[in-house]
Write a protein that holds these residues in place. Sequence first.
Motif, PDB file in Angstrom:
ATOM      1  N   CYS A 122       0.856  -1.178   0.000  1.00  0.00           N
ATOM      2  CA  CYS A 122       0.000   0.000   0.000  1.00  0.00           C
ATOM      3  C   CYS A 122       0.895   1.232   0.000  1.00  0.00           C
ATOM      4  CB  CYS A 122      -0.876  -0.051   1.258  1.00  0.00           C
ATOM      5  SG  CYS A 122      -1.757   1.448   1.669  1.00  0.00           S
ATOM      6  N   ALA A 123       0.510   2.251  -0.747  1.00  0.00           N
ATOM      7  CA  ALA A 123       1.314   3.474  -0.808  1.00  0.00           C
ATOM      8  C   ALA A 123       0.406   4.691  -0.929  1.00  0.00           C
ATOM      9  CB  ALA A 123       2.280   3.415  -1.983  1.00  0.00           C
ATOM     10  N   ALA A 124       0.967   5.845  -0.572  1.00  0.00           N
ATOM     11  CA  ALA A 124       0.184   7.080  -0.610  1.00  0.00           C
ATOM     12  C   ALA A 124       1.079   8.270  -0.919  1.00  0.00           C
ATOM     13  CB  ALA A 124      -0.527   7.295   0.725  1.00  0.00           C
ATOM     14  N   ARG A 125       0.451   9.357  -1.390  1.00  0.00           N
ATOM     15  CA  ARG A 125       1.182  10.593  -1.668  1.00  0.00           C
ATOM     16  C   ARG A 125       0.325  11.771  -1.249  1.00  0.00           C
ATOM     17  NH1 ARG A 125       3.201  11.969  -6.677  1.00  0.00           N
ATOM     18  NH2 ARG A 125       2.256  14.017  -6.815  1.00  0.00           N
ATOM     19  N   TRP A 126       0.986  12.853  -0.868  1.00  0.00           N
ATOM     20  CA  TRP A 126       0.283  14.083  -0.541  1.00  0.00           C
ATOM     21  C   TRP A 126       0.060  14.937  -1.780  1.00  0.00           C
ATOM     22  CZ3 TRP A 126       3.188  15.958   4.489  1.00  0.00           C
ATOM     23  CH2 TRP A 126       2.771  15.171   5.557  1.00  0.00           C
ATOM     24  N   GLY A 127       1.001  14.921  -2.686  1.00  0.00           N
ATOM     25  CA  GLY A 127       0.908  15.763  -3.863  1.00  0.00           C
ATOM     26  C   GLY A 127      -0.300  15.390  -4.708  1.00  0.00           C
ATOM     27  N   PRO A 128      -0.826  16.337  -5.483  1.00  0.00           N
ATOM     28  CA  PRO A 128      -1.994  16.059  -6.315  1.00  0.00           C
ATOM     29  C   PRO A 128      -1.678  15.065  -7.420  1.00  0.00           C
ATOM     30  CG  PRO A 128      -1.071  18.194  -6.850  1.00  0.00           C
ATOM     31  CD  PRO A 128      -0.337  17.717  -5.635  1.00  0.00           C
ATOM     32  N   TRP A 129      -2.702  14.356  -7.842  1.00  0.00           N
ATOM     33  CA  TRP A 129      -2.611  13.464  -8.999  1.00  0.00           C
ATOM     34  C   TRP A 129      -3.901  13.624  -9.784  1.00  0.00           C
ATOM     35  CZ3 TRP A 129       1.691  11.236 -10.544  1.00  0.00           C
ATOM     36  CH2 TRP A 129       1.629  10.354 -11.631  1.00  0.00           C
ATOM     37  N   SER A 130      -3.760  13.975 -11.038  1.00  0.00           N
ATOM     38  CA  SER A 130      -4.923  14.313 -11.842  1.00  0.00           C
ATOM     39  C   SER A 130      -5.895  13.140 -11.979  1.00  0.00           C
ATOM     40  CB  SER A 130      -4.489  14.767 -13.232  1.00  0.00           C
ATOM     41  OG  SER A 130      -5.628  14.949 -14.062  1.00  0.00           O
ATOM     42  N   ASP A 131      -7.168  13.456 -11.852  1.00  0.00           N
ATOM     43  CA  ASP A 131      -8.207  12.453 -12.092  1.00  0.00           C
ATOM     44  C   ASP A 131      -8.211  12.004 -13.544  1.00  0.00           C
ATOM     45  OD1 ASP A 131     -10.711  13.906  -9.847  1.00  0.00           O
ATOM     46  OD2 ASP A 131      -8.990  12.609  -9.477  1.00  0.00           O
ATOM     47  N   TYR A 132      -7.568  12.785 -14.417  1.00  0.00           N
ATOM     48  CA  TYR A 132      -7.600  12.488 -15.844  1.00  0.00           C
ATOM     49  C   TYR A 132      -6.279  11.897 -16.334  1.00  0.00           C
ATOM     50  CZ  TYR A 132     -11.567  15.536 -15.178  1.00  0.00           C
ATOM     51  OH  TYR A 132     -12.724  16.093 -14.709  1.00  0.00           O
ATOM     52  N   ALA A 133      -5.386  11.597 -15.404  1.00  0.00           N
ATOM     53  CA  ALA A 133      -4.104  10.995 -15.785  1.00  0.00           C
ATOM     54  C   ALA A 133      -4.349   9.655 -16.467  1.00  0.00           C
ATOM     55  CB  ALA A 133      -3.226  10.816 -14.558  1.00  0.00           C
ATOM     56  N   LEU A 134      -3.537   9.350 -17.473  1.00  0.00           N
ATOM     57  CA  LEU A 134      -3.697   8.106 -18.222  1.00  0.00           C
ATOM     58  C   LEU A 134      -3.184   6.903 -17.457  1.00  0.00           C
ATOM     59  CD1 LEU A 134      -2.742   9.313 -21.810  1.00  0.00           C
ATOM     60  CD2 LEU A 134      -5.020   9.054 -20.795  1.00  0.00           C
ATOM     61  N   SER A 135      -2.393   7.172 -16.443  1.00  0.00           N
ATOM     62  CA  SER A 135      -1.884   6.087 -15.622  1.00  0.00           C
ATOM     63  C   SER A 135      -1.783   6.549 -14.188  1.00  0.00           C
ATOM     64  CB  SER A 135      -0.516   5.611 -16.126  1.00  0.00           C
ATOM     65  OG  SER A 135       0.424   6.651 -16.005  1.00  0.00           O
TER      66      SER A 135
END
Length: 128
Positions: A95-108
């Motif tokens: 399991c892993a997590a990040r604080w930085g944003p990640w786009s809902d529209y990212a292809l991966s």
Amino acid sequence: QVQLVESGGGLVQAGESLRLSCAASGTVFRFNAMGWYRQAPGNQRELVASITRSGSANYADSVKGRFTISLGDAMNTMYLQMNTLTPEDTAVYYCAARWGPWSDYALSGPGVDDMAYWGKGTLVTVSS
């Protein structure tokens, strides 16, 4: 401090199912994306599935249609429902997590290097 603890791994036969859980504690309210990664012996760690705070999910091609990632309340818990398991799914799952944003529209989903926090892993073994 952030802590991620995986559970639910085990030994199953091919075709069976497992559900992995990840319990998160600490400043989870700052998480913007979480994910499941796996590492088989001799292989690099790879993304299995990821999910953003808003629920947008990405899957590795090898698990699409078989695995489902989901979140519990407020990103305190994350799940991975794994169906129709094959011996090729045998690995330690992290399991892993990040604080930085990640786009809902990212292809991966986020790569290994994109994640800041990791659990210690849970072993999934699928026998043929």
